[in-house]
Scaffold this motif. Structure first.
Motif, PDB file in Angstrom:
ATOM      1  N   GLY A  28       3.862 -14.701   7.148  1.00 28.81           N
ATOM      2  CA  GLY A  28       4.935 -13.784   6.767  1.00 28.81           C
ATOM      3  C   GLY A  28       4.761 -13.278   5.346  1.00 28.81           C
ATOM      4  N   LEU A  29       4.352 -14.167   4.436  1.00 31.56           N
ATOM      5  CA  LEU A  29       4.123 -13.750   3.056  1.00 31.56           C
ATOM      6  C   LEU A  29       2.919 -12.812   2.959  1.00 31.56           C
ATOM      7  CD1 LEU A  29       4.733 -17.167   1.253  1.00 31.56           C
ATOM      8  CD2 LEU A  29       6.281 -15.221   1.368  1.00 31.56           C
ATOM      9  N   ARG A  30       1.890 -13.061   3.799  1.00 31.78           N
ATOM     10  CA  ARG A  30       0.709 -12.204   3.819  1.00 31.78           C
ATOM     11  C   ARG A  30       1.087 -10.791   4.299  1.00 31.78           C
ATOM     12  NH1 ARG A  30      -3.118 -13.851   8.220  1.00 31.78           N
ATOM     13  NH2 ARG A  30      -2.987 -15.872   7.168  1.00 31.78           N
ATOM     14  N   VAL A  31       1.941 -10.739   5.342  1.00 31.92           N
ATOM     15  CA  VAL A  31       2.395  -9.438   5.859  1.00 31.92           C
ATOM     16  C   VAL A  31       3.190  -8.692   4.804  1.00 31.92           C
ATOM     17  CG1 VAL A  31       3.895  -8.338   7.564  1.00 31.92           C
ATOM     18  CG2 VAL A  31       2.367 -10.194   8.257  1.00 31.92           C
TER      19      VAL A  31
ATOM     20  N   ALA B 218       2.670  -8.580   1.762  1.00 30.21           N
ATOM     21  CA  ALA B 218       1.773  -7.946   0.796  1.00 30.21           C
ATOM     22  C   ALA B 218       1.042  -6.741   1.365  1.00 30.21           C
ATOM     23  CB  ALA B 218       0.757  -8.982   0.303  1.00 30.21           C
ATOM     24  N   SER B 219       0.876  -6.666   2.705  1.00 31.26           N
ATOM     25  CA  SER B 219      -0.001  -5.647   3.272  1.00 31.26           C
ATOM     26  C   SER B 219       0.684  -4.609   4.157  1.00 31.26           C
ATOM     27  CB  SER B 219      -1.115  -6.323   4.084  1.00 31.26           C
ATOM     28  OG  SER B 219      -0.550  -7.099   5.138  1.00 31.26           O
ATOM     29  N   ASP B 220       1.888  -4.896   4.641  1.00 36.45           N
ATOM     30  CA  ASP B 220       2.546  -4.012   5.596  1.00 36.45           C
ATOM     31  C   ASP B 220       3.277  -2.883   4.862  1.00 36.45           C
ATOM     32  OD1 ASP B 220       4.371  -2.850   7.482  1.00 36.45           O
ATOM     33  OD2 ASP B 220       4.017  -4.586   8.762  1.00 36.45           O
ATOM     34  N   LEU B 221       2.806  -1.644   5.011  1.00 31.10           N
ATOM     35  CA  LEU B 221       3.402  -0.511   4.311  1.00 31.10           C
ATOM     36  C   LEU B 221       4.819  -0.218   4.804  1.00 31.10           C
ATOM     37  CD1 LEU B 221       0.321   1.908   4.121  1.00 31.10           C
ATOM     38  CD2 LEU B 221       1.171   0.300   2.395  1.00 31.10           C
ATOM     39  N   GLU B 222       5.043  -0.358   6.117  1.00 34.47           N
ATOM     40  CA  GLU B 222       6.385  -0.110   6.664  1.00 34.47           C
ATOM     41  C   GLU B 222       7.375  -1.133   6.117  1.00 34.47           C
ATOM     42  OE1 GLU B 222       6.472   0.114  10.864  1.00 34.47           O
ATOM     43  OE2 GLU B 222       5.125   1.836  11.000  1.00 34.47           O
ATOM     44  N   LEU B 223       6.925  -2.378   6.008  1.00 35.18           N
ATOM     45  CA  LEU B 223       7.786  -3.423   5.464  1.00 35.18           C
ATOM     46  C   LEU B 223       8.122  -3.133   4.011  1.00 35.18           C
ATOM     47  CD1 LEU B 223       9.185  -6.137   5.873  1.00 35.18           C
ATOM     48  CD2 LEU B 223       7.042  -7.268   5.275  1.00 35.18           C
ATOM     49  N   GLN B 224       7.137  -2.690   3.258  1.00 37.08           N
ATOM     50  CA  GLN B 224       7.390  -2.368   1.862  1.00 37.08           C
ATOM     51  C   GLN B 224       8.366  -1.201   1.744  1.00 37.08           C
ATOM     52  OE1 GLN B 224       3.670  -1.810  -0.174  1.00 37.08           O
ATOM     53  NE2 GLN B 224       2.886  -3.843   0.395  1.00 37.08           N
ATOM     54  N   SER B 225       8.269  -0.256   2.679  1.00 37.76           N
ATOM     55  CA  SER B 225       9.221   0.852   2.686  1.00 37.76           C
ATOM     56  C   SER B 225      10.637   0.353   2.953  1.00 37.76           C
ATOM     57  CB  SER B 225       8.812   1.869   3.752  1.00 37.76           C
ATOM     58  OG  SER B 225       9.758   2.907   3.846  1.00 37.76           O
ATOM     59  N   ALA B 226      10.741  -0.629   3.881  1.00 41.82           N
ATOM     60  CA  ALA B 226      12.056  -1.201   4.178  1.00 41.82           C
ATOM     61  C   ALA B 226      12.618  -1.935   2.963  1.00 41.82           C
ATOM     62  CB  ALA B 226      11.946  -2.156   5.368  1.00 41.82           C
ATOM     63  N   ILE B 227      11.731  -2.599   2.191  1.00 35.67           N
ATOM     64  CA  ILE B 227      12.182  -3.309   0.999  1.00 35.67           C
ATOM     65  C   ILE B 227      12.678  -2.309  -0.048  1.00 35.67           C
ATOM     66  CG2 ILE B 227      11.441  -4.793  -0.903  1.00 35.67           C
ATOM     67  CD1 ILE B 227       9.497  -6.119   1.013  1.00 35.67           C
ATOM     68  N   ARG B 228      11.952  -1.184  -0.196  1.00 33.27           N
ATOM     69  CA  ARG B 228      12.403  -0.156  -1.128  1.00 33.27           C
ATOM     70  C   ARG B 228      13.827   0.299  -0.792  1.00 33.27           C
ATOM     71  NH1 ARG B 228       7.097   1.691  -0.105  1.00 33.27           N
ATOM     72  NH2 ARG B 228       5.698   1.455  -1.902  1.00 33.27           N
TER      73      ARG B 228
ATOM     74  N   LEU C 232      -2.999 -10.132  -3.886  1.00 29.61           N
ATOM     75  CA  LEU C 232      -2.869 -11.589  -3.801  1.00 29.61           C
ATOM     76  C   LEU C 232      -3.438 -12.105  -2.491  1.00 29.61           C
ATOM     77  CD1 LEU C 232       0.705 -12.433  -5.170  1.00 29.61           C
ATOM     78  CD2 LEU C 232      -1.486 -12.834  -6.275  1.00 29.61           C
ATOM     79  N   ASP C 233      -4.082 -13.248  -2.552  1.00 31.83           N
ATOM     80  CA  ASP C 233      -4.554 -13.945  -1.352  1.00 31.83           C
ATOM     81  C   ASP C 233      -3.625 -15.125  -1.131  1.00 31.83           C
ATOM     82  OD1 ASP C 233      -5.787 -15.356   0.636  1.00 31.83           O
ATOM     83  OD2 ASP C 233      -7.806 -15.141  -0.177  1.00 31.83           O
ATOM     84  N   PHE C 234      -2.574 -14.907  -0.296  1.00 37.40           N
ATOM     85  CA  PHE C 234      -1.579 -15.953  -0.096  1.00 37.40           C
ATOM     86  C   PHE C 234      -2.183 -17.208   0.529  1.00 37.40           C
ATOM     87  CE2 PHE C 234       1.731 -12.665  -0.660  1.00 37.40           C
ATOM     88  CZ  PHE C 234       2.597 -13.372  -1.466  1.00 37.40           C
TER      89      PHE C 234
END
Length: 477
Positions: free
Chosen positions: A303-306, A308-318, A408-410
């Motif tokens: 989950g922590l690795r995702v 760092a890499s999932d663009l859609e998830l990062q958009s949701a965080i924004r 980061l390499d979780f």
């Protein structure tokens, strides 16, 4: 031997059948029948559901001592609304030769079959009336609960206004109790911090009314009142010290929840001393398989690795960060207004002390309690301001953080981190890991739930509770 007038009035009877009116009519009948001086025994505010009433017990004692010749009542259902108790009283009066006079029903011969039959009919109707009241009351309570209305007196932190719970000046202290418990503070520490009794603080932290729910029996319904805490904080407050079981040292202890019933999963150990998370409600309505702690650890890292890499998830965080920057609705009075109110109470307390209306000991105790609450709320105000500033900084620097996370390499970090460092990562970044029969979800702070399949983390699915890790477990000894 004497004449007794027995009077009973329950809460629902008080308007229509006042005890004074009953006693007057009984005395008038006794004077008409020339029964001599009358002693009135009155049970005010007592139901007729049983014979456990102070004056009824006194009456029965007098009857058994053969000290009563005549008993005057306004109506037969004043004696009891239970058919079994009715029959017991009739037999007792007959055995001790007590003549019963009813203002409404007249005299009935206890020795004759027809008289006992008529008394029995009165008993049946008295119990029917009581059962109908109970049935209507329960129906009304059920309807009120389903409509979201609180049925009892207002709990700490609320006032009852026009039949609705409204947050009052204690609401910030209630929120403080939950935040302290969520941080792992013990009840004595919580009590000392907020200036509220230990038992009250404990009751508050366990009460789902602060989630905006109302209770009827063992069932909770969605309420119409304002909640004081959210589900995450409430759940964290419960995990601080689960009843009957000490918190495990496992990294995910208190973070793993059953996806079916929502309860926190407890930690057990198999014969290879491996930690297994199992729903506490399993076997009592929840059919949730146990899951290996090692597999859940791998799901957490995934989950922590995702993250760092999932663009859609990062958009949701924004989006989530932007929402946090918006003004949050206040639940009840603000901490600042409550502090001002408490300081006003402190000044009034001082005025009472100077006017010699309270002694020094009482003044000292109450002043100390107010000072603790003021200090606590001022600290809470500072904490809220720091959190708001922190969220603003996080929103402003998210792009920088996202780039940092992508490098980061979780897996590498997790492998080389100490247990204390792993625990710090989990506490800061992971809100919850939910287990389902066919999947897992990892709730990273500030992000939507991340779906993890069982196969990705070496877990298997079966019709029975399984904890195997598909070849990743050591062989049995």
């Amino acid at each position: 031997m004497t004449t007794i007038a027995y009077v009973r009035v329950s809460t629902e009877d008080q308007v229509e059948f006042s005890p004074d009116a009953q006693a007057k009519r009984c005395k008038d009948l006794a004077r008409l029948r020339d029964l001599g001086p009358v002693t009135v025994l009155a049970d005010e505010g007592w139901s007729g559901k049983n014979l456990e009433r102070p004056k009824m017990r006194e009456l029965l004692t007098l009857v058994k001592a053969d000290a009563v010749s005549d008993l005057v009542i306004w109506r037969w259902d004043r004696l009891s609304r239970d058919q079994g108790d009715f029959a017991t009283l009739v037999k007792l009066f007959e055995r001790h030769h007590v003549k019963v006079h009813s203002v409404n029903e007249g005299d009935l011969d206890l020795a004759s079959a027809s008289g006992r039959m008529q008394i029995g009919v009165h008993g049946v109707f008295a119990q029917y009336y009581r059962d109908q009241i109970v049935e209507n009351t329960r129906m009304g309570q059920r309807q009120a609960a389903e409509q979201g209305r609180w049925l009892n007196r207002a709990p700490t932190g609320y006032n009852m206004i026009n039949g609705k719970l409204v947050p009052n000046e204690m609401a910030p202290l209630v929120r403080r109790i939950f935040s302290l418990r969520a941080a792992g503070a013990s009840y004595p520490v919580v009590s000392a911090d907020v200036g509220i009794e230990y038992s009250t603080a404990r009751h508050i932290s366990l009460n789902r009314v602060y989630l905006g729910e109302v209770r009827l029996g063992d069932n909770w319904f969605k309420g119409i009142h304002e909640p004081l805490v959210d589900e995450t904080t409430f759940a964290a407050a419960q995990r601080a010290n689960p009843t009957g079981q000490r918190r495990s040292k496992d990294l995910l202890s208190g973070k793993v929840r059953c996806g079916l019933c929502g309860r926190i999963a407890g930690v057990h150990y198999n014969d290879r001393n491996q930690a297994i998370f199992r729903c506490r409600h399993r076997g009592q309505g929840c059919n949730q398989p146990g899951r290996s702690s090692n597999g859940l650890h791998r799901a957490t890292v995934l989950g922590l690795r995702v993250l760092a890499s999932d663009l859609e998830l990062q958009s949701a965080i924004r989006h989530q960060l932007r929402e946090h920057r918006a003004t949050e609705p206040t639940r009840g009075p603000s901490a600042s207004s409550v502090v001002a109110s408490l300081k006003l109470k402190e000044r009034k307390l001082l005025d009472l002390y100077y006017a010699d209306k309270i002694d020094a000991d009482c003044f000292a105790v109450e002043q100390q309690r107010l000072k603790i609450q003021i200090t606590t709320l001022e600290s809470e105000i500072d904490h809220v301001e720091r959190e708001r500033s922190s969220r603003d900084r996080a929103a402003n620097r998210f792009e920088e953080v996202a780039e940092f996370l992508s490098n980061l390499d979780f897996d590498e970090i997790w492998t080389h981190a100490s247990v204390a460092e792993q625990r710090l990562l989990v506490e800061d970044l992971v809100d919850a890991v939910r287990i389902f029969p066919d999947r897992l979800t990892v709730q990273v702070a500030g992000a939507p739930p991340i779906l993890v399949t069982l196969q990705e983390v070496g877990l298997t699915q079966g019709c029975k509770p399984v904890v195997s890790e598909t070849g990743l477990e050591p062989t049995r000894p």
